[in-house]
Design an enzyme around this catalytic site. Structure first.
Site, PDB file in Angstrom:
ATOM      1  N   TYR A  51       0.829  -1.214   0.000  1.00 34.30           N
ATOM      2  CA  TYR A  51       0.000   0.000   0.000  1.00 34.30           C
ATOM      3  C   TYR A  51       0.861   1.260   0.000  1.00 34.30           C
ATOM      4  O   TYR A  51       0.348   2.355  -0.237  1.00 34.30           O
ATOM      5  CB  TYR A  51      -0.899   0.052   1.241  1.00 34.30           C
ATOM      6  CG  TYR A  51      -1.923  -1.034   1.373  1.00 34.30           C
ATOM      7  CD1 TYR A  51      -2.195  -1.934   0.340  1.00 34.30           C
ATOM      8  CD2 TYR A  51      -2.634  -1.169   2.561  1.00 34.30           C
ATOM      9  CE1 TYR A  51      -3.135  -2.937   0.495  1.00 34.30           C
ATOM     10  CE2 TYR A  51      -3.582  -2.174   2.718  1.00 34.30           C
ATOM     11  CZ  TYR A  51      -3.822  -3.056   1.681  1.00 34.30           C
ATOM     12  OH  TYR A  51      -4.750  -4.045   1.857  1.00 34.30           O
ATOM     13  N   HIS A 109      -0.023 -11.631   2.534  1.00 36.15           N
ATOM     14  CA  HIS A 109      -1.038 -10.870   1.804  1.00 36.15           C
ATOM     15  C   HIS A 109      -1.862 -11.742   0.848  1.00 36.15           C
ATOM     16  O   HIS A 109      -3.080 -11.631   0.788  1.00 36.15           O
ATOM     17  CB  HIS A 109      -0.373  -9.719   1.037  1.00 36.15           C
ATOM     18  CG  HIS A 109      -1.291  -8.567   0.787  1.00 36.15           C
ATOM     19  ND1 HIS A 109      -0.838  -7.287   0.547  1.00 36.15           N
ATOM     20  CD2 HIS A 109      -2.637  -8.490   0.738  1.00 36.15           C
ATOM     21  CE1 HIS A 109      -1.866  -6.483   0.357  1.00 36.15           C
ATOM     22  NE2 HIS A 109      -2.968  -7.188   0.475  1.00 36.15           N
TER      23      HIS A 109
END
Length: 280
Positions: A51, A109
């Protein structure tokens, strides 16, 4: 406003029942947006190396003046670092970027089963926990077969599985699997990321009935299913409204009706964890 309702994880640690997602919240503006959320009462801050918001999260925590121990910070392992040594180094790098001594929760993730290194990655997370770099470890976007593989290989069950969940993609079977294994389910994009879910007549009617907005109805649906929604919000108004979900309750039938909005093509970006490649 402080969030006092907590979920207890299978390792004895706890997490607030709602978190702030920081996807696409970056830079100095991102610091201000996260700081506003902190001031409103958010304590679970969810970021990821991918991110590019770890620095903003760490800076907002420092500027808040609130003790580190009051926060629950999550970040995630990118696919390119699934090898054991690489994973440990990037966890350390995340701590350096955040400016923290430990992480409350660290997740793989994506499983990336075509590459098939996620067991090795899970072993690295177990080692990171042993070293005190992280307190709780978990996964994201793992299906039952991926969970079974890492649990069988290591004997360690994830504390959390963060998945795409919203009314068009309620994931009943996976949520049930997580619960059976004692894994807390977190939801990413819990409001459907701008989809038509916010315009569904059922949800609009429930919003009117309970004198809430449609987002609050959906977030309440998550919580009543035992799910922790991680919701992105950048305006103070939206951040505040998302916290106002603990003063009412849907009926069991209403929870069922919202789940029945499921669509076969309900995924936002068709990101099937069995096929999805996080990087090329």
């Amino acid at each position: 406003m402080n969030i006092t309702e907590l979920y207890e994880l299978n390792d004895g640690h706890k997490l607030p029942k709602i978190g702030l997602g920081t996807f696409q919240i970056r830079g100095y503006q991102g610091v201000d947006e996260i700081l506003t959320a902190i001031q409103l009462g958010y304590r679970l801050l969810d970021t990821s190396t991918n991110y590019d918001s770890e620095g903003a999260v760490g800076e907002a925590i420092r500027r808040s003046g609130i003790p580190r121990a009051e926060f629950y910070v999550t970040t995630k392992l990118p696919g390119q670092y699934h090898h054991f040594d690489d994973a440990l180094k990037i966890i350390e790098e995340s701590l350096l970027r955040l400016g923290l001594d430990y992480l409350d929760l660290y997740l793989i993730h994506w499983p990336l089963p075509k590459r098939n290194h996620y067991v090795e990655a899970w072993q690295a997370l177990i080692e990171a926990r042993r070293r005190g770099l992280v307190r709780s470890i978990g996964v994201s976007n793992f299906e039952k077969e991926h969970l079974d593989k890492i649990i069988l290989a290591t004997g360690v069950t994830p504390a959390v599985n963060q998945n795409e969940i919203h009314p068009y993609w309620p994931q009943e079977s996976l949520v049930n699997t997580n619960q059976e294994y004692g894994i807390l389910t977190e939801a990413w994009s819990p409001l459907g990321r701008g989809s038509d879910e916010l315009k569904e007549p059922l949800i609009l009617a429930l919003a009117e009935k309970y004198e809430k907005n449609v987002g609050q109805i959906i977030l309440r649906w998550h919580v009543q299913r035992g799910i922790l929604p991680v919701v992105k919000a950048v305006t103070p108004q939206h951040q505040h409204h998302n916290l106002e979900i603990f003063d009412f309750a849907l009926t069991a039938d209403e929870v069922y009706q919202i789940s029945a909005l499921m669509r076969e093509d309900g995924r936002i970006d068709n990101q099937d964890p069995k096929e999805y490649e996080e990087f090329v």
